[in-house]
Design a protein around this motif. Structure first.
Motif, mmCIF file in Angstrom:
data_model
loop_
_atom_site.group_PDB
_atom_site.id
_atom_site.type_symbol
_atom_site.label_atom_id
_atom_site.label_comp_id
_atom_site.label_asym_id
_atom_site.label_seq_id
_atom_site.Cartn_x
_atom_site.Cartn_y
_atom_site.Cartn_z
ATOM 1 N N ALA A 233 -4.403 -80.411 -2.557
ATOM 2 C CA ALA A 233 -4.407 -79.156 -1.797
ATOM 3 C C ALA A 233 -2.991 -78.687 -1.502
ATOM 4 O O ALA A 233 -2.687 -77.483 -1.602
ATOM 5 C CB ALA A 233 -5.179 -79.340 -0.488
ATOM 6 N N LEU B 103 -1.429 -75.270 -2.811
ATOM 7 C CA LEU B 103 -0.895 -74.357 -1.797
ATOM 8 C C LEU B 103 0.545 -73.972 -2.103
ATOM 9 O O LEU B 103 0.937 -72.814 -1.947
ATOM 10 C CB LEU B 103 -0.994 -75.004 -0.413
ATOM 11 C CG LEU B 103 -0.475 -74.168 0.756
ATOM 12 C CD1 LEU B 103 -1.288 -72.888 0.913
ATOM 13 C CD2 LEU B 103 -0.492 -74.977 2.048
ATOM 14 N N LEU C 221 -6.898 -83.089 -7.984
ATOM 15 C CA LEU C 221 -8.225 -82.781 -7.451
ATOM 16 C C LEU C 221 -9.307 -83.399 -8.327
ATOM 17 O O LEU C 221 -10.278 -83.968 -7.831
ATOM 18 C CB LEU C 221 -8.401 -81.257 -7.369
ATOM 19 C CG LEU C 221 -9.528 -80.737 -6.496
ATOM 20 C CD1 LEU C 221 -9.337 -81.161 -5.048
ATOM 21 C CD2 LEU C 221 -9.614 -79.223 -6.597
#
Length: 198
Positions: A148, A152, A128
């Protein structure tokens, strides 16, 4: 487009493929057999994730014990080496950890699952950050998506922890075996095609 870069001839392509495959081109059957074996093991692992997790712990424990014993023997024989004490301590730690994974496989699986969750979180946040640094490029979205997914995965692991520790290590190793098996299988077929065309 300029005509300065003519297409490669068949002989040149053959030479490039041989250089890329290297020694693998000489033993395509071994690669294919290993690929099939890894795919079978991976399929077994996916079908029985919990069993595969416990088998993995037993194998890991055996490797740690054998590695510890070898390191201990090497340290004892290395007279005059300044790091003998450190190596002996490390060998004892290896052996103790190996025995612990054999005697208490469930806590060992829980520890590995926490470690895997931490890796997903760390790699996700690093990706990120990297995506933020490359936000001026059009492809930065894919870095964000990859980040992501990693985050997750970490959330999903922790959401079902400690129950996830019974199946997750086995599943991840099974998936890795499947991926490795398919890649070796395709490489083996490519090597066989190369040897047959000679």
């Amino acid at each position: 487009m300029s005509e300065n870069n003519p297409q490669l001839s068949a002989a040149q392509l053959q030479e490039i493929r041989t250089a890329v495959l290297g020694a693998a081109a000489k033993a395509p059957g071994v690669l294919i057999a290993l690929g099939v074996l890894f795919i079978i093991l991976g399929a077994i692992g996916v079908a029985g994730q919990a069993m595969f997790s416990f088998v993995t712990m037993n194998v890991l424990g055996a490797f740690l014990i054998v590695g510890g014993v070898l390191q201990f023997a090497h340290a004892i024989k290395s007279h005059g080496w300044k790091s003998v004490t450190i190596q002996v301590v490390l060998a004892i730690l290896y052996i103790a950890t190996g025995l612990y994974t054999w005697i208490y496989p469930i806590p060992a699986l829980e520890a590995i699952t926490l470690w895997l969750a931490a890796i997903f979180f760390i790699t996700g946040f690093l990706r990120l950050w990297s995506a933020f640094q490359h936000r001026h490029f059009g492809e930065w979205f894919w870095l964000v998506l990859s980040a992501a997914i990693s985050i997750l995965m970490g959330v999903l692991i922790m959401n079902s922890y400690p129950a996830s520790s019974l199946w997750l290590p086995g599943l991840l190793i099974a998936i890795e075996l499947l991926l490795q098996g398919w890649s070796m299988l395709f490489l083996g077929f490519a090597a066989r095609k190369l040897t047959q065309s000679k």
